[in-house]
Design an enzyme around this catalytic site. Sequence first.
Site, PDB file in Angstrom:
ATOM      1  N   ASP A 134       0.861  -1.185   0.000  1.00 64.56           N
ATOM      2  CA  ASP A 134       0.000   0.000   0.000  1.00 64.56           C
ATOM      3  C   ASP A 134       0.900   1.238   0.000  1.00 64.56           C
ATOM      4  O   ASP A 134       1.759   1.383   0.891  1.00 64.56           O
ATOM      5  CB  ASP A 134      -0.889  -0.035   1.255  1.00 64.56           C
ATOM      6  CG  ASP A 134      -1.760   1.215   1.385  1.00 64.56           C
ATOM      7  OD1 ASP A 134      -1.718   2.082   0.487  1.00 64.56           O
ATOM      8  OD2 ASP A 134      -2.457   1.329   2.419  1.00 64.56           O
ATOM      9  N   GLU A 169      29.949   8.796   3.058  1.00 60.52           N
ATOM     10  CA  GLU A 169      30.076   7.413   3.510  1.00 60.52           C
ATOM     11  C   GLU A 169      29.903   6.462   2.325  1.00 60.52           C
ATOM     12  O   GLU A 169      29.834   5.256   2.518  1.00 60.52           O
ATOM     13  CB  GLU A 169      29.091   7.102   4.629  1.00 60.52           C
ATOM     14  CG  GLU A 169      27.640   7.282   4.271  1.00 60.52           C
ATOM     15  CD  GLU A 169      26.720   6.804   5.370  1.00 60.52           C
ATOM     16  OE1 GLU A 169      26.778   5.611   5.676  1.00 60.52           O
ATOM     17  OE2 GLU A 169      25.955   7.629   5.900  1.00 60.52           O
ATOM     18  N   CYS A 208      26.226   9.258   8.466  1.00 60.69           N
ATOM     19  CA  CYS A 208      25.549  10.485   8.025  1.00 60.69           C
ATOM     20  C   CYS A 208      26.011  11.719   8.793  1.00 60.69           C
ATOM     21  O   CYS A 208      25.627  12.841   8.455  1.00 60.69           O
ATOM     22  CB  CYS A 208      24.039  10.333   8.191  1.00 60.69           C
ATOM     23  SG  CYS A 208      23.396   8.947   7.278  1.00 60.69           S
ATOM     24  N   THR A 244      14.025   3.679   1.293  1.00 54.73           N
ATOM     25  CA  THR A 244      14.601   4.899   1.885  1.00 54.73           C
ATOM     26  C   THR A 244      15.891   5.323   1.183  1.00 54.73           C
ATOM     27  O   THR A 244      16.624   6.160   1.697  1.00 54.73           O
ATOM     28  CB  THR A 244      14.884   4.710   3.394  1.00 54.73           C
ATOM     29  OG1 THR A 244      15.914   3.715   3.554  1.00 54.73           O
ATOM     30  CG2 THR A 244      13.650   4.271   4.155  1.00 54.73           C
ATOM     31  N   SER A 290      18.063   0.767  14.561  1.00 58.70           N
ATOM     32  CA  SER A 290      18.645   2.039  14.122  1.00 58.70           C
ATOM     33  C   SER A 290      17.760   3.215  14.536  1.00 58.70           C
ATOM     34  O   SER A 290      18.266   4.292  14.881  1.00 58.70           O
ATOM     35  CB  SER A 290      18.891   2.031  12.606  1.00 58.70           C
ATOM     36  OG  SER A 290      17.687   2.129  11.879  1.00 58.70           O
ATOM     37  N   HIS A 337      18.567  15.179  10.827  1.00 57.54           N
ATOM     38  CA  HIS A 337      18.939  14.194   9.808  1.00 57.54           C
ATOM     39  C   HIS A 337      17.668  13.424   9.444  1.00 57.54           C
ATOM     40  O   HIS A 337      16.939  12.975  10.329  1.00 57.54           O
ATOM     41  CB  HIS A 337      20.012  13.245  10.367  1.00 57.54           C
ATOM     42  CG  HIS A 337      20.207  12.047   9.506  1.00 57.54           C
ATOM     43  ND1 HIS A 337      20.510  12.150   8.164  1.00 57.54           N
ATOM     44  CD2 HIS A 337      20.127  10.709   9.768  1.00 57.54           C
ATOM     45  CE1 HIS A 337      20.605  10.934   7.646  1.00 57.54           C
ATOM     46  NE2 HIS A 337      20.378  10.045   8.594  1.00 57.54           N
ATOM     47  N   LYS A 354       9.563  11.533  14.594  1.00 58.06           N
ATOM     48  CA  LYS A 354       9.797  10.671  15.763  1.00 58.06           C
ATOM     49  C   LYS A 354      10.828  11.325  16.681  1.00 58.06           C
ATOM     50  O   LYS A 354      10.688  11.332  17.907  1.00 58.06           O
ATOM     51  CB  LYS A 354      10.348   9.306  15.319  1.00 58.06           C
ATOM     52  CG  LYS A 354       9.364   8.380  14.617  1.00 58.06           C
ATOM     53  CD  LYS A 354      10.104   7.093  14.200  1.00 58.06           C
ATOM     54  CE  LYS A 354       9.335   6.224  13.241  1.00 58.06           C
ATOM     55  NZ  LYS A 354       8.177   5.552  13.805  1.00 58.06           N
ATOM     56  N   ASN A 364      17.102   9.360   1.235  1.00 57.73           N
ATOM     57  CA  ASN A 364      18.205   9.540   2.167  1.00 57.73           C
ATOM     58  C   ASN A 364      19.471   9.934   1.402  1.00 57.73           C
ATOM     59  O   ASN A 364      19.939   9.185   0.546  1.00 57.73           O
ATOM     60  CB  ASN A 364      18.448   8.257   2.970  1.00 57.73           C
ATOM     61  CG  ASN A 364      19.326   8.497   4.191  1.00 57.73           C
ATOM     62  OD1 ASN A 364      19.893   9.581   4.362  1.00 57.73           O
ATOM     63  ND2 ASN A 364      19.439   7.499   5.046  1.00 57.73           N
ATOM     64  N   SER A 419      24.840   6.823  12.037  1.00 59.37           N
ATOM     65  CA  SER A 419      24.809   5.495  12.655  1.00 59.37           C
ATOM     66  C   SER A 419      26.172   5.059  13.134  1.00 59.37           C
ATOM     67  O   SER A 419      27.202   5.476  12.603  1.00 59.37           O
ATOM     68  CB  SER A 419      24.283   4.473  11.645  1.00 59.37           C
ATOM     69  OG  SER A 419      22.896   4.598  11.525  1.00 59.37           O
TER      70      SER A 419
HETATM   71  P1  HMG Z   1       9.577  -1.616   7.508  1.00 54.08           P
HETATM   72  O1  HMG Z   1       9.685  -2.728   8.442  1.00 54.08           O
HETATM   73  O2  HMG Z   1       9.422  -1.970   6.060  1.00 54.08           O
HETATM   74  O3  HMG Z   1       8.350  -0.682   7.825  1.00 54.08           O
HETATM   75  O4  HMG Z   1      10.862  -0.710   7.657  1.00 54.08           O
HETATM   76  P2  HMG Z   1       7.364  -0.670   9.100  1.00 54.08           P
HETATM   77  O5  HMG Z   1       6.530  -1.880   9.083  1.00 54.08           O
HETATM   78  O6  HMG Z   1       8.137  -0.344  10.352  1.00 54.08           O
HETATM   79  O7  HMG Z   1       6.471   0.570   8.674  1.00 54.08           O
HETATM   80  C1  HMG Z   1       6.972   1.850   8.630  1.00 54.08           C
HETATM   81  C2  HMG Z   1       5.919   2.817   9.120  1.00 54.08           C
HETATM   82  O8  HMG Z   1       4.860   2.845   8.146  1.00 54.08           O
HETATM   83  C3  HMG Z   1       5.254   2.391  10.442  1.00 54.08           C
HETATM   84  O9  HMG Z   1       4.963   3.578  11.129  1.00 54.08           O
HETATM   85  C4  HMG Z   1       3.959   1.752   9.986  1.00 54.08           C
HETATM   86  O10 HMG Z   1       2.931   1.768  10.965  1.00 54.08           O
HETATM   87  C5  HMG Z   1       3.601   2.626   8.807  1.00 54.08           C
HETATM   88  P3  HMG Z   1       5.572   3.811  12.620  1.00 54.08           P
HETATM   89  O11 HMG Z   1       5.132   2.661  13.443  1.00 54.08           O
HETATM   90  O12 HMG Z   1       7.084   3.820  12.453  1.00 54.08           O
HETATM   91  O13 HMG Z   1       5.014   5.145  13.012  1.00 54.08           O
HETATM   92  N1  HMG Z   1       2.692   2.005   7.820  1.00 54.08           N
HETATM   93  C6  HMG Z   1       1.706   2.667   7.220  1.00 54.08           C
HETATM   94  N2  HMG Z   1       1.249   3.925   7.333  1.00 54.08           N
HETATM   95  C7  HMG Z   1       0.199   4.301   6.561  1.00 54.08           C
HETATM   96  N3  HMG Z   1      -0.408   3.456   5.678  1.00 54.08           N
HETATM   97  C8  HMG Z   1       0.011   2.192   5.534  1.00 54.08           C
HETATM   98  C9  HMG Z   1       1.110   1.742   6.338  1.00 54.08           C
HETATM   99  N4  HMG Z   1       1.777   0.561   6.432  1.00 54.08           N
HETATM  100  C10 HMG Z   1       2.762   0.747   7.357  1.00 54.08           C
HETATM  101  N5  HMG Z   1      -0.614   1.373   4.685  1.00 54.08           N
HETATM  102  C11 HMG Z   1      12.438   0.951   8.246  1.00 54.08           C
HETATM  103  C12 HMG Z   1      10.961   0.644   8.038  1.00 54.08           C
HETATM  104  C13 HMG Z   1      12.607   2.417   8.528  1.00 54.08           C
HETATM  105  C14 HMG Z   1      12.933   0.131   9.426  1.00 54.08           C
HETATM  106  C15 HMG Z   1      13.189   0.546   6.953  1.00 54.08           C
HETATM  107  O14 HMG Z   1      12.812   1.380   5.884  1.00 54.08           O
HETATM  108  C16 HMG Z   1      14.694   0.611   7.088  1.00 54.08           C
HETATM  109  O15 HMG Z   1      15.345  -0.343   7.527  1.00 54.08           O
HETATM  110  N6  HMG Z   1      15.307   1.782   6.667  1.00 54.08           N
HETATM  111  C17 HMG Z   1      16.754   1.967   6.736  1.00 54.08           C
HETATM  112  C18 HMG Z   1      17.216   2.331   8.124  1.00 54.08           C
HETATM  113  C19 HMG Z   1      16.831   3.721   8.565  1.00 54.08           C
HETATM  114  O16 HMG Z   1      16.498   4.571   7.768  1.00 54.08           O
HETATM  115  N7  HMG Z   1      16.944   3.979   9.878  1.00 54.08           N
HETATM  116  C20 HMG Z   1      16.662   5.289  10.419  1.00 54.08           C
HETATM  117  C21 HMG Z   1      17.470   5.615  11.665  1.00 54.08           C
HETATM  118  S1  HMG Z   1      19.229   5.343  11.448  1.00 54.08           S
HETATM  119  C22 HMG Z   1      19.775   6.720  10.544  1.00 54.08           C
HETATM  120  O17 HMG Z   1      19.087   7.671  10.423  1.00 54.08           O
HETATM  121  C23 HMG Z   1      21.121   6.610   9.928  1.00 54.08           C
HETATM  122  C24 HMG Z   1      21.174   6.333   8.427  1.00 54.08           C
HETATM  123  O18 HMG Z   1      20.791   7.475   7.709  1.00 54.08           O
HETATM  124  C25 HMG Z   1      22.553   5.854   8.040  1.00 54.08           C
HETATM  125  C26 HMG Z   1      23.748   6.662   8.441  1.00 54.08           C
HETATM  126  O19 HMG Z   1      23.823   7.304   9.466  1.00 54.08           O
HETATM  127  O20 HMG Z   1      24.744   6.544   7.701  1.00 54.08           O
HETATM  128  C27 HMG Z   1      20.197   5.222   8.045  1.00 54.08           C
END
Ligand code: HMG
Length: 408
Positions: free
Chosen positions: A33, A83, A115, A156, A205, A237, A246, A280, A312
């Site tokens: 979705d 990075e 990042c 992302t 993360s 970030h 969040k 990102n 991270s």
């Molecule tokens: P996921 O498991 O696919 O998604 O991964 P989910 O099931 O957690 O859903 C995401 C959100 O969408 C949830 O909301 C759901 O409820 C919602 P939340 O509970 O978080 O509020 N959702 C919906 N909303 C509306 N309609 C719908 C629907 N379905 C679900 N139909 C995850 C999500 C972010 C974990 C994944 O994308 C990921 O692994 N991303 C990469 C890691 C990342 O970005 N981490 C962020 C923090 S770390 C960071 O910022 C450093 C970084 O930039 C690297 C660096 O520093 O170098 C990553």
Amino acid sequence: MANDSAVGLHDLSFATTEFVLPHTVLAAEKGVDVGKYHKGIGQWSMSVAAADEDIVTMGAAAAAPIIERHGSDGIRTVIFATESSIDQSKAAGIYVHSLLGLPSATRVVELKQACYGATAALQFAVGLVRRDPAQRVLVIAADVSKYDLDSPGEATQGAAAVAMLVGAGPALVRIEEPSGVYTADVMDFWRPNYRDTALVEGQESIGAYLLAVEGSWKDYTEQGGRALDEFAAFCYHQPFTKMAYKAHRQLLNYCGHAVDEERVGRDLGLTTAYNSVVGNSYTASVYLALAALLDQADDLTGRRIGFLSYGSGSVAEFFAGTVVPGYREHLRTEAHREAIARREPVDYARYRALHEYALPADGGDHRAPAQTTGPYRLAALRGHKRVYETTGGGRGASRPSARTSTAG
Ligand code: HMG
């Protein structure tokens, strides 16, 4: 807040890629979705690099307008934060230095901490300028974010570069002291040297980021920083834009404020416009948030902006900036909007092919496919050396190969 009045961002410019993948296309392909992407993570599209684009071509494209406007006088340091490095030894900034024709009397270095790297670069640049206010430092943050296909992180991804000129008497934003800093040894996201794509523990993360928000804010207040209510907006970030929401709720909670969604929207609303369609951009992300804020806000003269930079692994920093009178005359709003609007949408098959594409690593002479219409391109890989080329114009211009550089 001593000795912080006169150093900061004098100019800021960003560039992104040739192609873009809308999340509607990704959602249809994955049978997800689209609300999960649009509402759940707050992403609408992701920049996708052409086969002849990388951190160097984007970094040079972001920095070129700054050199055009200000010249290179006084720039004795270029710090390139990334990075998604293209070489284990040579700094990517040296290729940019060559493509932009910067003077040989320059030090160029590459900096890495996920990042967070660009914020370290900015703070080091501020220090260099304080030591000699006649000098200016070119900071470039450029990254291509790449996760495995079909992994949760795939939605992302993104790519962009931000170039910032740091100097005394800044035209845009004064960077204040103190900073709040935080480090914790966590394995939330990492990329071993033998991998092209990052590894991530998604939920961990998010938790690590939120702890870092608390830790860096705690240190910021202990160092004598400002109160939360003194800020007009917050640039976080943004690995995906909902992460900023969040994080801000966490900060309000931590400070004992009620989490009022209207206030959260007011504090962050204007900062997500570019990141939500670029994806990102790792080191560049927090400064893309600043660009979006400055480009869209009515008037921020004299107002304070809070910056929360997270990388991270993990390192975070909270610091403040004050917007300078007259800043609006120096913005690059039109160019920024054009950089986003001009990207060519690709279908899922084309995106997947680009994701999987790599020039052969056999040391032979390999020309890169000519795809980008940007001002710089990776022309070839010749004897393991990357060869870059100035295309002789801006986006959409014809492509004579005016100047080539292996920068070595
Ligand atoms: P996921 O498991 O696919 O998604 O991964 P989910 O099931 O957690 O859903 C995401 C959100 O969408 C949830 O909301 C759901 O409820 C919602 P939340 O509970 O978080 O509020 N959702 C919906 N909303 C509306 N309609 C719908 C629907 N379905 C679900 N139909 C995850 C999500 C972010 C974990 C994944 O994308 C990921 O692994 N991303 C990469 C890691 C990342 O970005 N981490 C962020 C923090 S770390 C960071 O910022 C450093 C970084 O930039 C690297 C660096 O520093 O170098 C990553």
